[in-house]
Design a protein around this motif. Structure first.
Motif: not given
Length: 422
Positions: A333-356
């Motif tokens: 999902x975070x392959x160089x050259x294919x990374x978008x702003x929405x993919x970054x937001x989604x990944x951070x939010x998945x980690x937030x769900x895990x921790x918070x």
């Protein structure tokens, strides 16, 4: 938590009156909810006329969207408002057990429950009857669950095509009518500055891990390094919690090994097979079914209910929930050259769900709701032993839409300019 252990499953039927959903639409309550709870503040409808044409023709209509965020069922209210109809929707039973207000609101908006851990005949029959009567269009999410990967489609569940085809057969026999399926593409796009948002949220996660936050600013490469670092820390914590020690090496094989460990341990307790090559989601479902069955099993001699300590059962349920959650971090999902702003937001939010325990829905989003042409549902499945042609057709249509919509997000590594909302 998917398995509810405070009481056995009971079917929650949909509310069939029109007063409540009409009031919700007129008062724009879904707009307020989406803005306040989900940070979805804008939308764009594409080809809603295709849906309207099926309504005008009197067909039984199944809407089959991709499922990437918890907001998905609610944003479809914008589509139903546009074409002047209300919807019924199948929803996991645990959503009716969060609090009394949400359970009340879900029913009034047309939702009915399904037990994902068992064979829920009432839910299936309700869905089929809805399509046969064409009382309202029916929403079924063919992926079943959501995991914040807007650009990827999970394997589709065969139950969707079974419901559609059974209804088509009954409807044709009853009045010669048709059942059609509209694939729906949902794509969320960042409105605000995802780089500043990512920097701020990574700082919060670093503090939660007792780290000194990195003073790197909003440089894309620095943000990516911090994101991978936080992801690795979370995985190491879970390895220590469940296995006893953290491993080393690339994240993917470590993730897969932890998933296998979690599933095999729970499967062993309930006498289930542990096939490594089986679908993780199916293995999770079987363990959840076994947990609920064992916890609510009556005394074998008297047939009376038995009071059991829920701790062990909750541990197994939580373990397989974690296995499924770990699978929600895609390999590329975070392959160089294919990374978008929405993919970054989604990944951070998945980690937030895990921790918070929940994601912080603070990144302003707009959503594109695209309606594909209707697929007429056949009454027969096709040759035995071959892939279901209806499910394959739906899968291909959804993948084509999702792939095209994914290109509308901004390139994160190039830091494309922020597009203001309308």
């Amino acid at each position: 938590m998917t398995v509810i252990l405070d009481r056995p499953y009971t079917f929650v039927p949909p509310h069939r009156g029109n007063l409540w959903p009409t009031a919700i639409q007129k008062l724009r309550l879904i707009d307020r909810h989406l803005r306040k709870r989900e940070a979805v503040i804008d939308y764009e409808l594409r080809h809603a006329d295709r849906f309207a044409e099926s309504l005008a023709a009197g067909h039984g209509i199944l809407l089959a969207p991709n499922h990437c965020r918890y907001a998905d069922p609610i944003v479809l209210g914008w589509l139903s408002r546009e074409v002047g109809t209300h919807l019924f929707a199948m929803a996991s039973w645990h959503l009716f057990n969060t609090n009394s207000f949400e359970a009340f609101a879900l029913r009034r908006m047309g939702a009915f429950s399904v037990n994902r851990e068992g064979n829920d005949r009432q839910a299936i029959e309700t869905a089929i009857d809805t399509l046969v009567s064409a009382e309202r269009p029916l929403v079924l999410f063919p992926e079943g669950t959501t995991n914040r990967t807007n650009d990827l489609l999970k394997p589709l569940l065969e139950g969707v095509s079974f419901i559609a085809r059974t209804a088509a057969k009954k409807r044709a026999k009853a009045n010669g009518g048709k059942v059609v399926m509209h694939p729906i593409g949902l794509k969320y796009l960042c409105i605000g500055d995802a780089w500043e948002w990512a920097d701020e949220k990574l700082r919060e996660l670093e503090l939660a891990l007792s780290w000194q936050p990195r003073q790197t600013g909003t440089d894309p490469q620095s943000i990516l390094k911090r994101l991978f670092r936080v992801s690795e820390a979370y995985l190491a914590l879970k390895e220590i919690e469940h296995v006893g020690q953290a491993s080393s090496g690339d994240l993917r094989p470590r993730r897969d090994a932890l998933i296998q460990f979690l599933l095999a341990r729970s499967e062993g307790r309930y006498g289930l097979a542990s096939p490594r090559d089986a679908c993780v989601r199916e293995r999770v479902r079987k363990v959840r079914t076994a947990v609920a069955a064992a916890y609510f099993a009556p005394d074998p001699e008297t047939g009376k209910p038995v009071t059991r300590d829920p701790a062990e059962y909750l541990d197994d349920s939580s373990a397989v929930d974690l296995a499924q959650f770990l699978l929600s971090f895609p390999d590329k999902y975070l392959t160089p050259g294919e990374i978008t702003d929405t993919r970054i937001v989604e990944t951070i939010q998945r980690i937030q769900e895990a921790i918070y325990g929940e994601a912080k829905e603070t990144m302003p989003m707009s959503v594109v709701i695209e309606v594909d042409h209707a697929i007429e549902v056949p009454t027969e499945r096709g040759p035995r032993g071959e892939p279901d042609p209806l499910l394959c057709h739906l899968d291909a249509r959804l993948r084509t839409m999702i792939d095209a919509l994914s290109k509308e997000a901004r390139d994160f590594e190039r830091r494309d300019p922020v597009v203001p909302s309308r």
